[in-house]
Design an enzyme around this catalytic site. Sequence first.
Site, short mmCIF file in Angstrom:
data_model
loop_
_atom_site.label_atom_id
_atom_site.label_comp_id
_atom_site.label_asym_id
_atom_site.label_seq_id
_atom_site.Cartn_x
_atom_site.Cartn_y
_atom_site.Cartn_z
N ARG A 41 0.83 -1.21 0.00
CA ARG A 41 0.00 0.00 0.00
C ARG A 41 0.87 1.27 0.00
O ARG A 41 0.58 2.24 -0.71
CB ARG A 41 -0.92 0.00 1.22
N GLN B 287 -8.15 -7.03 0.33
CA GLN B 287 -7.63 -6.82 -1.03
C GLN B 287 -8.69 -6.18 -1.91
O GLN B 287 -8.42 -5.21 -2.63
CB GLN B 287 -7.17 -8.14 -1.63
N ASP C 73 -4.58 -15.15 7.51
CA ASP C 73 -3.34 -15.80 7.07
C ASP C 73 -2.75 -16.72 8.14
O ASP C 73 -1.76 -17.41 7.88
CB ASP C 73 -2.31 -14.73 6.69
N ARG D 290 -6.13 -23.79 1.03
CA ARG D 290 -5.49 -24.10 2.33
C ARG D 290 -6.29 -25.07 3.18
O ARG D 290 -5.72 -25.72 4.05
CB ARG D 290 -5.21 -22.80 3.10
#
Length: 738
Positions: A328, A471, A617, A648
């Site tokens: 960013r 995002q 995450d 995942r």
Amino acid sequence: MTVGPTKPRVLIVGLGMIGASFAKALSLSQSATVIGLDAQPGVAEKARAMGIVDEAVTFSELKVSFDVVILAVPVLAMGSVLAQLKPWLTGDTVISDVGSVKGAVVEATLEALGELPSGFVPGHPIAGAERSGLAAAKSDLFDHHLLILTPLPTSSPTAVQLLTRLWQSVGADVVTMSVARHDEVLAATSHLPHLLAFSLVDTLARESENREIFRYAAGGFRDFTRIAASDPTMWHDVFLANREATLNILRRFQADLDVLADAIENREGDTLKSVFGRAKSARDYFTEILSSRQRHGDDIRKNLIAAPVRSGLTGQVEVPGDRSISHRAVILAALAEGQSQLRGFGSGSDNRTTLEALRKLGVCIEADDAGGLLVTGVGRLGLKAADSPLYMGNSATSMRLLAGVLSAQSFSSELIGDASLSQRPMERIQQPLQQMGARVDLSARKTAPVVMHPVTALEPLDYRLPMASAQVKTTLLLAGLCSGVSMRLQEAGPSRNHTELLLKRLGCPVHTDSGVVTLGPTSQWSGFNCDIPGDFSLAAVHLAAASLVPDSHLTVTGVGVNPSRLGLLAVLARMGARIRLMHHRDLGGEPVADIQVDYAPLVATDSEADVSGLTIDEFPLLFVLATQAQGVSRFSGIRELRFKETDRLKTMVEGLTTLGADIELKGGAVIIRGQNERPLDGGIVDCGGDHRVALAYVVAAQTALRPVIIRNSGRVLSAYPDFAEHALALGYSVTVED
Ligand code: S3P
């Protein structure tokens, strides 16, 4: 690896270096039955005797069935080979090739078959070697090399899928692009350099009597002209087959050469310096990609071997700069007016990808004396069109955020990525961007390449995000900022708010209230200084490992502790972990602290959708910890994990099951029955190139019974370059296998 339920029968026509190498690799991978055919008598039979193909045939006795045909013959011979094969092709036959020019292959196919069958998908492996002949066939020739498929509007998705799996089974990274783009790209990166090398050697040879001059040529000449020793016939084919694209780039190059000639003639040192400076920076980047691939970075096939430790993890460590904030900060600095200074910029390859893309868009980014970055902003409308597609590697954040910026520009852009990124969903940004009036194209599967067409202005947006995603939120905010329109975004759940914090700092009219982010019309912001804190998600690896290994006491210093990232700490606190935040401070508007962790026995927990955006995450680490906690843990509302670098949910459930965990996926939730102090076993697991999954297995191995070999984990080292060194200093047992 096998392809589909039954093995396809693949006919490879032309057993030169490329054809024979593909045959050998395919047959070794057991993913297909390989049939060899070569115009030269005896070659296919010899390949069979050498174990390169499973069956050998000749044109005169082609009474053999096959599902796929791969043409590995010179480009100008493809038409006649296809005409000979025509009687044996069915409506279902998948047809592809390995030629280095694609437009000409499409034309030849149309002429030979009278149509472009749905099974026809041209292909081109970016791999080669100087040696030729069957004996030179290399089964690892395509290993970790690009394979470009150029599907046509007539190509069926099944054919594309089958070819993708076949090439992946021999180790290739499969990407797709249009025929025209392929021919343009190859004209620039391969065909033009060959032409220049041939031409330079020829000019010099004619210049000097008896080629005497070459006796004085040193390394530079050798490096520059190695490819002039390539096969003249083959290259004659290539230039005739790719006339238009090579002529385009050749003419541009001639014009650029004229500029240099004029600059030399008129003693314009500045022109020379600026061209050479730009070229050096581009070449340095290329060298970096090549060497980091060789060192470890993109060599995802590297294995990590992690083993049980005998004593606790102790010490102090500082992790690299936060990846999300770095993306960013450099984007907003590039779009600012004036100079910005960024310190602590993330050292991982994803951040580097964003930085290099901005350079290609005309932004000057240099290193300062203190190891920071100096970014000379061009203003929110000052970017320039890149002269080729922007390669986003493995980084979805780069791709999505830059798509937001580029969808609001008056020039077109194309974003491409590696095999994993090329499979990740992009409709989530396309749809709202289109609602703003942006013109964004995706592949038929709604994935990259992401192509943005020029627009004059975008519309304001009022949008409810279908998933909790920082995002997507940031992509839209960036599109809004660049086009100066207002927007109202209602989040589906909490997600990291680094963009909002930074924008507030820059004086942009952004407000957040009860899950709604609003942005007022923004004209411009000025350059800024920014210190980027340590990455919490990387620190989390050490927090998890120390919580698991008895007698551990460690501190991670200077970590970003923005509450929108700390879901893991809340869950760990419920599990009984002993983690303390100390020395709170503020770094450029972001909260920072040192985090101290001591080992403590853990109990099971439930985690619901409302925290998943804050923990997104860190779930792989949590799953590992839950296997060692007492009781049954249940993690729900985590569907988004399916869309990360790997699925995942699948990779973690498979891997932890291999290590003996009691873990299952039920109704979208992961349920883990803790081991009650029974350790995990060792074994071989595959992280599929996903660095967060690999790091979770490294943690798991620290208290396992036996070592864990983590396949395809090379990206750990590109995401966290100092990981092996830090882990060793803290007392982990982990090595990188060469
Ligand atoms: C990121 C947001 C998250 C996260 C990713 C980085 C960001 O993705 O998983 O690693 O920098 O905005 P989503 O927004 O897709 O959940």
